[in-house]
Design a protein around this motif. Structure first.
Motif, PDB file in Angstrom:
ATOM      1  N   GLY A 126      11.564 -24.193-106.896  1.00 10.16           N
ATOM      2  CA  GLY A 126      11.092 -24.923-107.882  1.00 10.16           C
ATOM      3  C   GLY A 126      11.562 -24.547-109.443  1.00 10.16           C
ATOM      4  N   ALA A 127      12.182 -23.727-109.496  1.00 13.23           N
ATOM      5  CA  ALA A 127      13.037 -23.260-110.685  1.00 13.23           C
ATOM      6  C   ALA A 127      14.165 -24.127-110.723  1.00 13.23           C
ATOM      7  CB  ALA A 127      13.420 -22.058-110.878  1.00 13.23           C
ATOM      8  N   TYR A 128      14.773 -24.117-109.655  1.00 15.45           N
ATOM      9  CA  TYR A 128      16.088 -25.075-109.785  1.00 15.45           C
ATOM     10  C   TYR A 128      15.641 -26.584-110.181  1.00 15.45           C
ATOM     11  CZ  TYR A 128      18.622 -28.824-107.389  1.00 15.45           C
ATOM     12  OH  TYR A 128      19.183 -30.056-106.965  1.00 15.45           O
ATOM     13  N   ARG A 136       3.245 -24.462-110.819  1.00 20.30           N
ATOM     14  CA  ARG A 136       2.469 -25.156-110.277  1.00 20.30           C
ATOM     15  C   ARG A 136       2.590 -25.249-108.663  1.00 20.30           C
ATOM     16  NH1 ARG A 136       4.779 -28.920-113.639  1.00 20.30           N
ATOM     17  NH2 ARG A 136       5.793 -29.886-112.037  1.00 20.30           N
ATOM     18  N   GLY A 137       3.534 -25.095-107.981  1.00 21.92           N
ATOM     19  CA  GLY A 137       3.887 -25.123-106.540  1.00 21.92           C
ATOM     20  C   GLY A 137       3.515 -26.336-105.934  1.00 21.92           C
ATOM     21  N   ASP A 138       3.915 -27.410-106.744  1.00 24.64           N
ATOM     22  CA  ASP A 138       3.665 -29.009-106.141  1.00 24.64           C
ATOM     23  C   ASP A 138       4.964 -29.580-105.743  1.00 24.64           C
ATOM     24  OD1 ASP A 138       4.511 -29.380-108.692  1.00 24.64           O
ATOM     25  OD2 ASP A 138       3.084 -30.746-109.422  1.00 24.64           O
TER      26      ASP A 138
END
Length: 153
Positions: A126-128, A136-138
């Motif tokens: 998600g950082a990329y 959020r992990g979404d």
């Protein structure tokens, strides 16, 4: 002391280890504009010496661990800048070298400061994406893609 035994010895001794903090905040305070998908990894391209200076200043302030400027440094992130995978991986390696140079420079001036360590900062997928989804992990992979397609070959 070798790096692995230094960490082991420090942990076994019960010594408190202090990691540097807020690399991006310090880079911004020194004039870097990090409003960019690469975040602090952008500075690896523009002013790598500044990253080393921040690491050195954190060691001078009492940190035992320098965290590399590689949280958002990914082959795909750098590919968006037109860079080949090998160049991108070289920049990740540079982030480690800069922290190690700062560590070595500080130890030359303060030989009793150790152990001083370098910790790699590895962001999640998600950082990329640079859209906050790592908080959020979404995020999800596109249909038909695999986890291995996200990693360098």
């Amino acid at each position: 002391m070798p790096p692995l035994s230094s960490l082991s010895a420090a942990l076994e001794s019960g010594r408190t280890l202090t990691a540097d903090g807020a690399l991006a905040t310090e880079l911004e305070a020194r004039g870097c504009n990090l409003d960019d998908p690469l975040w602090s990894a952008k500075v690896l391209l523009e002013q790598p010496g500044l990253i080393r200076d921040v690491h050195r200043d954190y060691f001078a302030a009492g940190a035992n661990i320098a965290t590399t400027a590689s949280y958002q440094a990914t082959p795909r992130g750098f590919a968006a800048r037109g860079m080949a995978e090998e160049e991108a991986l070289d920049l990740v390696e540079l982030s480690v070298r800069l922290a190690d140079e700062a560590r070595r420079e500080h130890l030359m001036e303060h030989p009793d400061a150790g152990p001083l360590l370098v910790g790699g900062s590895v962001g999640p997928y998600g950082a990329y994406l640079a859209d906050g989804s790592e908080y959020r992990g979404d995020y999800s992979l596109a249909p038909g893609s695999s986890r291995s397609s996200m990693l360098p070959a």
